[in-house]
Design a protein around this motif. Structure first.
Motif, PDB file in Angstrom:
ATOM      1  N   THR A 192      47.901  36.873 -28.682  1.00  0.00           N
ATOM      2  CA  THR A 192      47.788  37.373 -27.320  1.00  0.00           C
ATOM      3  C   THR A 192      46.335  37.647 -26.950  1.00  0.00           C
ATOM      4  OG1 THR A 192      48.520  39.113 -25.784  1.00  0.00           O
ATOM      5  CG2 THR A 192      48.139  39.767 -28.068  1.00  0.00           C
ATOM      6  N   SER A 193      46.079  37.684 -25.662  1.00  0.00           N
ATOM      7  CA  SER A 193      44.792  38.091 -25.114  1.00  0.00           C
ATOM      8  C   SER A 193      45.040  38.539 -23.684  1.00  0.00           C
ATOM      9  CB  SER A 193      43.778  36.942 -25.155  1.00  0.00           C
ATOM     10  OG  SER A 193      44.218  35.867 -24.347  1.00  0.00           O
ATOM     11  N   ALA A 194      44.044  39.183 -23.092  1.00  0.00           N
ATOM     12  CA  ALA A 194      44.178  39.632 -21.708  1.00  0.00           C
ATOM     13  C   ALA A 194      44.174  38.435 -20.771  1.00  0.00           C
ATOM     14  CB  ALA A 194      43.043  40.591 -21.351  1.00  0.00           C
ATOM     15  N   HIS A 195      45.048  38.469 -19.786  1.00  0.00           N
ATOM     16  CA  HIS A 195      45.135  37.409 -18.776  1.00  0.00           C
ATOM     17  C   HIS A 195      45.142  38.027 -17.381  1.00  0.00           C
ATOM     18  CE1 HIS A 195      45.969  34.492 -21.872  1.00  0.00           C
ATOM     19  NE2 HIS A 195      46.235  33.543 -20.995  1.00  0.00           N
ATOM     20  N   LEU A 196      44.620  37.279 -16.439  1.00  0.00           N
ATOM     21  CA  LEU A 196      44.859  37.579 -15.036  1.00  0.00           C
ATOM     22  C   LEU A 196      46.216  36.996 -14.689  1.00  0.00           C
ATOM     23  CD1 LEU A 196      43.578  38.615 -12.293  1.00  0.00           C
ATOM     24  CD2 LEU A 196      43.075  36.201 -11.856  1.00  0.00           C
ATOM     25  N   ILE A 197      47.125  37.835 -14.219  1.00  0.00           N
ATOM     26  CA  ILE A 197      48.447  37.342 -13.841  1.00  0.00           C
ATOM     27  C   ILE A 197      48.610  37.455 -12.328  1.00  0.00           C
ATOM     28  CG2 ILE A 197      49.467  37.868 -16.073  1.00  0.00           C
ATOM     29  CD1 ILE A 197      50.788  40.327 -14.839  1.00  0.00           C
ATOM     30  N   VAL A 198      49.354  36.511 -11.761  1.00  0.00           N
ATOM     31  CA  VAL A 198      49.479  36.395 -10.311  1.00  0.00           C
ATOM     32  C   VAL A 198      50.950  36.419  -9.930  1.00  0.00           C
ATOM     33  CG1 VAL A 198      48.870  35.017  -8.285  1.00  0.00           C
ATOM     34  CG2 VAL A 198      47.399  34.946 -10.313  1.00  0.00           C
ATOM     35  N   SER A 199      51.275  37.212  -8.927  1.00  0.00           N
ATOM     36  CA  SER A 199      52.652  37.274  -8.439  1.00  0.00           C
ATOM     37  C   SER A 199      53.014  35.984  -7.721  1.00  0.00           C
ATOM     38  CB  SER A 199      52.821  38.449  -7.479  1.00  0.00           C
ATOM     39  OG  SER A 199      54.091  38.400  -6.857  1.00  0.00           O
ATOM     40  N   LYS A 200      54.214  35.486  -7.960  1.00  0.00           N
ATOM     41  CA  LYS A 200      54.687  34.300  -7.262  1.00  0.00           C
ATOM     42  C   LYS A 200      55.137  34.639  -5.845  1.00  0.00           C
ATOM     43  CE  LYS A 200      55.768  31.607 -11.352  1.00  0.00           C
ATOM     44  NZ  LYS A 200      56.741  30.762 -12.073  1.00  0.00           N
ATOM     45  N   ASP A 201      55.146  35.947  -5.495  1.00  0.00           N
ATOM     46  CA  ASP A 201      55.523  36.376  -4.148  1.00  0.00           C
ATOM     47  C   ASP A 201      54.315  36.751  -3.301  1.00  0.00           C
ATOM     48  OD1 ASP A 201      58.221  36.080  -4.728  1.00  0.00           O
ATOM     49  OD2 ASP A 201      58.394  38.106  -5.522  1.00  0.00           O
ATOM     50  N   GLN A 202      53.100  36.643  -3.848  1.00  0.00           N
ATOM     51  CA  GLN A 202      51.918  37.062  -3.087  1.00  0.00           C
ATOM     52  C   GLN A 202      51.660  36.092  -1.937  1.00  0.00           C
ATOM     53  OE1 GLN A 202      48.722  35.594  -2.875  1.00  0.00           O
ATOM     54  NE2 GLN A 202      49.207  33.834  -4.166  1.00  0.00           N
ATOM     55  N   THR A 203      51.101  36.620  -0.854  1.00  0.00           N
ATOM     56  CA  THR A 203      50.898  35.818   0.355  1.00  0.00           C
ATOM     57  C   THR A 203      49.424  35.629   0.702  1.00  0.00           C
ATOM     58  OG1 THR A 203      51.135  37.826   1.692  1.00  0.00           O
ATOM     59  CG2 THR A 203      53.118  36.503   1.339  1.00  0.00           C
TER      60      THR A 203
END
Length: 296
Positions: A192-203
């Protein structure tokens, strides 16, 4: 999240409020020119130069808030994303917080292989990942597995010594804590490592892409140095094999038609060997420069 209902005009960005990822996150945000001041008593900070609100949360909670669309972006470990089972986009590996979730047993104990732990008790903070691992090891569903997985929120490494479990599944970074507790790893569940995660619901895709671009620039600046040198034009093919650049090197003519100036981004970890190689191929005036920031 009632506290942030009035922030509908801002993109919500979840970051760890403490722990092993916190300081690195602050440095990354600073390098990305996301300006804010965090009060000691508040877990919400408004950015002063961008329409962003930073929400400081436990790393384990961030996948849920991003997965449910409460926050558009988050920074957390892949281990936390996999443990939560939420559906988010892994936007970017941030290249810090590297560690392994490993199965650990007493160093002088009777267990030497993972299969010997089937039917035993495993203590962990990562219940879902550990259950999945042992279910696959047993070749059955999680519901039918014989191995018992017990949750402990902290000090997992003490569980074997205290007789709470036969083995543990815990994160290992340097291994010092594990060795101090008399444990050794016999298998790895996940890297594992740190990731930037993005919501699939973001507009707000435009602002999300801006943040991603800035973070990519910070990571590239940390990874590369700029290497400049002069070289005989006839030696250019061999020299460019050493310094191809990220996409291509910049080659400029000099007053002497037989010589050129070359500028290329080179991985910092390899720069000493590359400079030696350039010198051996008759390059001269070889200089390297730290990159404060960039866009790639």
């Amino acid at each position: 999240m009632d506290l942030v209902n009035h922030l509908s005009d801002r993109l919500l960005f979840a970051v760890p409020k403490k722990g092993r990822l916190y300081e690195k996150c602050l440095s990354l945000l600073q390098g990305s020119d996301i300006q804010f001041r965090r009060s000691n008593r508040l877990d919400i900070s408004l950015c002063t130069n961008l329409p962003i609100a930073l929400i400081f949360l436990p790393a384990a909670d961030i996948p849920t808030f991003v997965g449910e669309g409460r926050c558009a972006l988050g920074i957390t470990g892949v281990d936390q994303v996999e443990e939560s089972g939420v559906d988010v986009e892994l936007g970017m590996d941030l290249l810090f917080g590297r560690c392994k979730l490993q199965i650990q047993v007493p160093e002088n104990g009777k267990f030497k292989e993972p299969k010997e732990l089937i039917g035993k008790t495993i203590v962990t903070s990562f219940v879902n990942l550990t259950k999945k691992y042992f279910a696959e090891l047993e070749g059955v569903s999680v519901q039918d597995m014989k191995t018992k997985v017990k949750f402990v929120g902290g000090s997992v490494e003490a569980s074997c010594a205290l007789g709470v479990g036969d083995a543990i599944a815990d994160l290992v970074e340097s291994g010092e804590t594990m060795r101090a507790a008399g444990l050794c790893a016999i298998d790895t569940v996940i890297d594992t490592s740190a990731h930037l995660i993005v919501s699939k619901d973001q507009t707000n895709s435009e602002l999300v892409e801006l943040i991603k671009s800035r973070i990519e620039g910070v990571l590239a600046a940390q990874k590369y140095v700029l290497c400049n040198y002069n070289a005989p034009r006839s030696n250019l093919p061999g020299l460019l094999q050493l310094t191809p650049g990220r996409r291509a090197a910049t080659v400029s003519p000099l007053e002497d038609d037989d010589w050129v100036a070359v500028s290329a981004m080179v991985e910092k970890k390899n720069i000493a060997n590359i400079m030696d190689g350039l010198k051996n191929q008759n390059a001269s005036d070889i200089l390297t420069f730290e990159i404060a920031n960039c866009r790639v």
